[in-house]
Design an enzyme around this catalytic site. Structure first.
Site, PDB file in Angstrom:
ATOM      1  N   ILE A   9      54.975  32.929  31.333  1.00 17.83           N
ATOM      2  CA  ILE A   9      54.490  31.653  30.796  1.00 17.83           C
ATOM      3  C   ILE A   9      54.727  30.476  31.737  1.00 17.83           C
ATOM      4  O   ILE A   9      54.045  29.462  31.666  1.00 17.83           O
ATOM      5  CB  ILE A   9      55.135  31.371  29.414  1.00 17.83           C
ATOM      6  N   THR A  10      55.687  30.600  32.655  1.00 22.06           N
ATOM      7  CA  THR A  10      55.992  29.472  33.542  1.00 22.06           C
ATOM      8  C   THR A  10      55.106  29.438  34.787  1.00 22.06           C
ATOM      9  O   THR A  10      55.209  28.518  35.595  1.00 22.06           O
ATOM     10  CB  THR A  10      57.468  29.505  33.987  1.00 22.06           C
ATOM     11  N   GLY A  11      54.232  30.435  34.960  1.00 23.16           N
ATOM     12  CA  GLY A  11      53.323  30.440  36.102  1.00 23.16           C
ATOM     13  C   GLY A  11      52.099  29.583  35.854  1.00 23.16           C
ATOM     14  O   GLY A  11      51.919  28.990  34.778  1.00 23.16           O
ATOM     15  N   GLN A  12      51.241  29.510  36.857  1.00 22.83           N
ATOM     16  CA  GLN A  12      50.004  28.736  36.740  1.00 22.83           C
ATOM     17  C   GLN A  12      49.205  29.153  35.509  1.00 22.83           C
ATOM     18  O   GLN A  12      48.901  28.340  34.629  1.00 22.83           O
ATOM     19  CB  GLN A  12      49.146  28.933  37.995  1.00 22.83           C
ATOM     20  N   ASP A  13      48.857  30.433  35.417  1.00 29.85           N
ATOM     21  CA  ASP A  13      48.022  30.905  34.315  1.00 29.85           C
ATOM     22  C   ASP A  13      48.752  30.828  32.979  1.00 29.85           C
ATOM     23  O   ASP A  13      48.163  30.455  31.963  1.00 29.85           O
ATOM     24  CB  ASP A  13      47.591  32.350  34.565  1.00 29.85           C
ATOM     25  N   GLN A  87      55.564  39.862  40.457  1.00 29.65           N
ATOM     26  CA  GLN A  87      55.846  39.332  41.795  1.00 29.65           C
ATOM     27  C   GLN A  87      54.464  39.277  42.414  1.00 29.65           C
ATOM     28  O   GLN A  87      53.946  40.269  42.892  1.00 29.65           O
ATOM     29  CB  GLN A  87      56.788  40.267  42.559  1.00 29.65           C
ATOM     30  N   SER A  88      53.843  38.104  42.410  1.00 27.69           N
ATOM     31  CA  SER A  88      52.402  38.017  42.637  1.00 27.69           C
ATOM     32  C   SER A  88      52.004  37.593  44.041  1.00 27.69           C
ATOM     33  O   SER A  88      50.811  37.403  44.304  1.00 27.69           O
ATOM     34  CB  SER A  88      51.790  37.040  41.620  1.00 27.69           C
ATOM     35  N   SER A 129      43.976  42.574  39.160  1.00 29.29           N
ATOM     36  CA  SER A 129      43.727  41.719  40.326  1.00 29.29           C
ATOM     37  C   SER A 129      42.601  42.254  41.192  1.00 29.29           C
ATOM     38  O   SER A 129      42.457  43.471  41.381  1.00 29.29           O
ATOM     39  CB  SER A 129      45.003  41.620  41.170  1.00 29.29           C
ATOM     40  N   GLU A 131      42.646  42.162  44.244  1.00 28.26           N
ATOM     41  CA  GLU A 131      43.272  42.799  45.406  1.00 28.26           C
ATOM     42  C   GLU A 131      43.215  44.331  45.308  1.00 28.26           C
ATOM     43  O   GLU A 131      43.341  45.019  46.319  1.00 28.26           O
ATOM     44  CB  GLU A 131      44.718  42.342  45.541  1.00 28.26           C
ATOM     45  N   TYR A 152      51.595  45.090  46.406  1.00 30.78           N
ATOM     46  CA  TYR A 152      51.181  44.356  45.208  1.00 30.78           C
ATOM     47  C   TYR A 152      49.916  44.979  44.617  1.00 30.78           C
ATOM     48  O   TYR A 152      49.839  45.247  43.409  1.00 30.78           O
ATOM     49  CB  TYR A 152      50.927  42.890  45.552  1.00 30.78           C
TER      50      TYR A 152
END
Length: 346
Positions: A9-13, A87-88, A129, A131, A152
């Protein structure tokens, strides 16, 4: 009132998604990692103390701890789970492959196992992702085979297939959103797009002279993060679980990003850029671009904000943070295309 659990929840998205769900009337729970310093900057403006009876609750947890994840899911019994935790950072994953796999690959398995033993009526959104596609030919769709080129990407590919296996084997409502790159003023400062816009603002403020980067010729499909979290929610409102590719359908190089960003403020980027070999990956992904026909048709979704607009929005925000006079084109784009924007802070 629906209940959602956001992992990451603390990330950008995660921060944008929390605002969206609160706006939709959800009770939102978020998992944060314990740290000696506060890492909740992106959600401080929406978090209320537990004694104020707000609809956002935070819990300590970690995707590497199966018991803790299982206990939280069992206790909360959320209607929807959004797994955005990871770990993005792709380059960092080469330095920390075991940790990356533990969090991204096995972390997803821990969530699926907790769902299987708790309540089959829960719905899971898994953040997959672009990636994962690696060196496959563009454009990439839901039918394109994967060829991951980093720890990743390998971990995300494992998680993707586990979601499909638990969906097919145990009947879980578990969907993958294969998101191509998406940016915003909340993008982490070590990601190349934000690294560029933040450095540009610092150069204008006379606080930085040079920007050090790696490969300038990788091409990506860049979208606007707030739009993408709306589609995450849409995916879980479908009658049946499914997998969707999300992107703009355009591809641009980092070199183009630099040129567009520096031109916006009237500078020549060649005068400020230095190449540092430490930022090159052992295996590179040259070009990614989304084929979004399925999402356009089934989710009735097309992005409003694209490449040049995103850059202007991010630069305006970073200039404002340093107290510089803002050019303002990015602000106008948001006002025109999102007159009643649900997110509350850049």
């Amino acid at each position: 009132m629906k209940k959602a659990l956001i992992i990451g929840i603390t990330g950008q998205d995660g921060s944008y998604l929390a605002e969206l769900l609160l706006n939709y009337g959800y009770e939102v729970h978020g998992i944060i990692r314990r740290s000696s310093s506060f890492n909740t900057g992106r959600i401080d403006h929406i978090f209320q103390d537990i004694h104020e009876n707000g609809n956002l609750r935070l819990h300590y947890g970690d995707l590497t701890d199966a018991g803790q994840i299982s206990s939280l899911i069992y206790k909360l019994q959320p209607d929807e789970i959004y797994n955005l935790g990871a770990q993005s950072h792709v380059r960092v994953s080469f330095d920390m492959p075991e940790y990356t796999s533990n969090v991204v690959a096995l972390g997803t398995t821990r969530i699926l196992e907790a769902m299987r033993h708790s309540n089959k009526n829960m719905k899971l959104y898994q953040a997959s992702s672009s990636e994962m596609y690696g060196t496959t030919a563009s454009p990439q769709s839901e039918e394109t085979p994967f060829h991951p080129r980093s720890p990743y990407a390998c971990s995300k590919t494992y998680a993707y297939w586990m979601v499909k296996n638990y969906r097919e084997g145990y009947g879980l409502f578990a969907s993958n959103g294969i998101l191509f790159n998406h940016e915003s003023p909340r993008r982490g400062e070590t990601f190349v797009t934000r690294k560029i816009t933040m450095a540009l603002a610092r150069i204008l403020a006379k606080k930085q002279e040079k920007l050090y980067l790696g490969n300038l010729y990788g091409k990506r499909d860049w979208g606007f993060a707030p739009e993408y979290v709306e589609v995450m929610w849409k995916i879980l409102q479908q009658k049946n679980p499914d997998d969707f590719v999300l992107g703009t359908g355009e591809t641009h190089s980092i070199n183009e990003f630099l040129k567009t960003a520096f031109n916006y403020v009237g500078l020549e980027f060649e005068n400020y850029i230095e190449i540092d070999p430490r930022y090159f990956r052992p295996t590179e992904v040259e070009s990614l671009v989304a084929d979004t026909q399925k999402a356009n048709k089934k989710l009735n979704w097309k992005p409003k904000i694209k490449f040049k607009d995103i850059i202007k929005i991010m630069i305006d925000a970073d200039m404002r943070k340093l107290g510089l006079e803002v050019i303002g084109e990015g602000d106008k784009i948001l006002e025109n295309k999102f007159p009643n924007k649900w997110w509350q802070k850049d």
